[in-house]
Design an enzyme around this catalytic site. Structure first.
Site, short mmCIF file in Angstrom:
data_model
loop_
_atom_site.label_atom_id
_atom_site.label_comp_id
_atom_site.label_asym_id
_atom_site.label_seq_id
_atom_site.Cartn_x
_atom_site.Cartn_y
_atom_site.Cartn_z
NE ARG A 1 0.65 10.26 -17.61
CZ ARG A 1 -0.22 11.25 -17.51
NH1 ARG A 1 -1.34 11.10 -16.84
NH2 ARG A 1 0.00 12.40 -18.11
CB CYS B 1 -7.36 13.14 -16.25
SG CYS B 1 -7.09 13.05 -14.47
N1 COA Z 1 3.77 5.07 -5.41
C1 COA Z 1 3.24 4.01 -4.73
N2 COA Z 1 2.64 4.11 -3.54
C2 COA Z 1 2.56 5.33 -3.00
C3 COA Z 1 3.07 6.47 -3.62
C4 COA Z 1 3.69 6.31 -4.89
N3 COA Z 1 4.19 7.35 -5.56
N4 COA Z 1 2.84 7.53 -2.83
C5 COA Z 1 2.21 7.08 -1.76
N5 COA Z 1 2.04 5.75 -1.84
C6 COA Z 1 1.38 4.86 -0.87
C7 COA Z 1 1.82 5.09 0.54
O1 COA Z 1 3.00 4.38 0.82
C8 COA Z 1 0.64 4.56 1.32
O2 COA Z 1 0.67 3.15 1.27
P1 COA Z 1 0.00 2.25 2.45
O3 COA Z 1 -1.46 2.57 2.42
O4 COA Z 1 0.33 0.88 2.04
O5 COA Z 1 0.69 2.73 3.70
C9 COA Z 1 -0.54 4.98 0.45
O6 COA Z 1 -0.01 5.13 -0.88
C10 COA Z 1 -1.14 6.29 0.92
O7 COA Z 1 -0.11 7.26 1.02
P2 COA Z 1 -0.41 8.80 1.23
O8 COA Z 1 0.87 9.52 1.27
O9 COA Z 1 -1.36 8.96 2.39
O10 COA Z 1 -1.10 9.14 -0.12
P3 COA Z 1 -2.60 9.49 -0.48
O11 COA Z 1 -3.52 8.38 -0.18
O12 COA Z 1 -2.90 10.84 0.05
O13 COA Z 1 -2.47 9.56 -2.07
C11 COA Z 1 -1.05 9.96 -3.99
C12 COA Z 1 -1.60 10.49 -2.67
C13 COA Z 1 -0.39 11.12 -4.68
C14 COA Z 1 -0.06 8.86 -3.72
C15 COA Z 1 -2.21 9.38 -4.83
O14 COA Z 1 -3.28 10.26 -4.81
C16 COA Z 1 -1.80 9.13 -6.26
O15 COA Z 1 -1.03 8.23 -6.55
N6 COA Z 1 -2.32 9.90 -7.22
C17 COA Z 1 -1.96 9.79 -8.62
C18 COA Z 1 -3.11 10.19 -9.45
C19 COA Z 1 -2.80 10.07 -10.93
O16 COA Z 1 -1.99 9.29 -11.37
N7 COA Z 1 -3.49 10.88 -11.71
C20 COA Z 1 -3.37 10.86 -13.12
C21 COA Z 1 -2.18 11.57 -13.60
S1 COA Z 1 -2.31 13.32 -13.57
ZN ZN Z 2 -3.72 14.73 -20.31
#
Ligand code: COA
Ligand code: ZN
Length: 312
Positions: A16, A242
């Site tokens: 991951r 990250c």
């Molecule tokens: N898995 C898949 N899709 C997801 C999701 C998840 N856990 N959470 C939200 N989504 C989708 C929503 O359904 C929406 O889809 P659509 O555009 O098709 O309608 C879209 O993502 C946006 O959703 P929203 O709630 O507005 O989220 P966001 O755009 O504010 O993003 C996160 C928030 C948390 C989902 C996103 O920033 C993210 O996945 N971050 C992870 C970062 C990461 O992995 N960092 C490294 C590890 S620390």
């Molecule tokens: Zn780390």
């Protein structure tokens, strides 16, 4: 939950933390093979993937498929998945995941960059995700990220880390992972941080996650061990970093921490030659040189026809 003080539990986060920011697309089968090799080397716990938005992290879009294979082939392996919210948790549950991790960064800006919400909302989302995961009967880890320094806000106040760790503990996290996301910690700070954290969270439930940006990851890991911590994250070959934290380099290399543990009388059950095979595989698949500080010595030590895993 008592732990043998002579045993170190390593969670390999390469699949991951290591693969989430690779430039080349890594096929699911290659991720699976890396996890197989880690398991074969004796690694008992891995962070296999994340159920995050595929728009945010396209490298983890195959999370469900990967987890289904992992569960089928390696039922004895602790394989966790990172989930940023309830949607991620539901996707993880549907894929049969038994252990999930939430991520709470200790600063406003890092939460905004990583998961598009501020600290207060991120705390709430982590709490509700932990509570829901526990209702599902899943084991839980909670990261407190940028616990030493934030790439956007500078040094993190130890009191903030303590408060957030305590909140994650109250929400029922089985393990609280204190993460030096950009690899800027130093052993003295690590020791005082963890000695303070022990007052808020039972030390058996604390884990430490270091990156080797400044070459101090092993020293930091040792400082955490001296403070009583027996759970460490690491990444085979030191792969990682990250994508949302500028300046973050790879994780503490699993082989460095295993070598350190072996030389210090701490058991890990992990085979160094087995890890070398996993490093070699990751190098071939990613097309880059990998390995922690000890890699050259380890390769010499275990080189040659008689270098079967049985020699450890
Ligand atoms: N898995 C898949 N899709 C997801 C999701 C998840 N856990 N959470 C939200 N989504 C989708 C929503 O359904 C929406 O889809 P659509 O555009 O098709 O309608 C879209 O993502 C946006 O959703 P929203 O709630 O507005 O989220 P966001 O755009 O504010 O993003 C996160 C928030 C948390 C989902 C996103 O920033 C993210 O996945 N971050 C992870 C970062 C990461 O992995 N960092 C490294 C590890 S620390
Ligand atoms: Zn780390």
């Amino acid at each position: 939950m008592s732990m043998n003080p002579d045993t170190l539990i390593i969670t390999d986060v390469a699949p991951r933390d290591g693969l989430q920011n690779q430039q080349v697309a890594v096929p699911t089968e290659a991720k699976l093979e890396l996890i197989r090799l880690l398991h074969a080397a004796g690694v008992a716990s891995v962070e296999a993937t994340s159920f995050v938005s595929p728009k945010a992290v396209p490298q983890m879009a195959d999370a469900a498929e990967l987890m289904e294979h992992v569960h089928r082939e390696l039922p004895g392996l602790r394989a966790s998945a990172l989930v940023p919210n309830l949607k991620g948790l539901q996707r993880a549950q549907a894929a049969g995941v038994r252990e999930v991790a939430v991520v709470l960064s200790a600063t406003e800006t890092m939460n905004l960059k990583n998961i598009n919400m501020g600290l207060a909302q991120a705390t709430e989302v982590c709490e509700e995700t932990l509570l829901a995961a526990r209702k599902m009967g899943l084991r839980t880890r909670a990261y407190v990220a940028v616990a030493f320094d934030c790439p956007f806000e500078g040094p993190t106040a130890p009191d903030t880390v303590l408060r957030l760790a305590a909140a994650m503990h109250r929400a029922g996290a089985d393990e609280i992972v204190i993460a030096d996301t950009i690899g800027s910690a130093a052993p003295g700070r690590v020791k005082t941080h963890f000695e303070a954290l022990r007052q808020a969270v039972p030390v058996d439930q604390l884990a430490a996650h270091f990156h080797d940006t400044r070459g101090l990851a092993a020293a930091n890991a040792w400082a955490a061990i001296e403070a009583g911590v027996r759970r460490l994250d690491a990444s085979v070959g030191g792969i990682g970093g990250c994508p949302f934290a500028p300046g973050a380099a790879g994780n503490a290399a699993t082989e460095d921490l295993v070598l350190m543990a072996e030389g210090s009388g701490l058991a890990t059950q992990i085979s160094l030659p087995g890890l070398l095979q996993a490093v070699a595989y990751a190098e071939a698949r990613l097309g880059m040189n990998l390995g922690g500080r000890s890699i050259k010595w380890l390769r010499r030590r275990y080189a040659g026809p008689e270098a079967a895993p049985a020699r450890t």
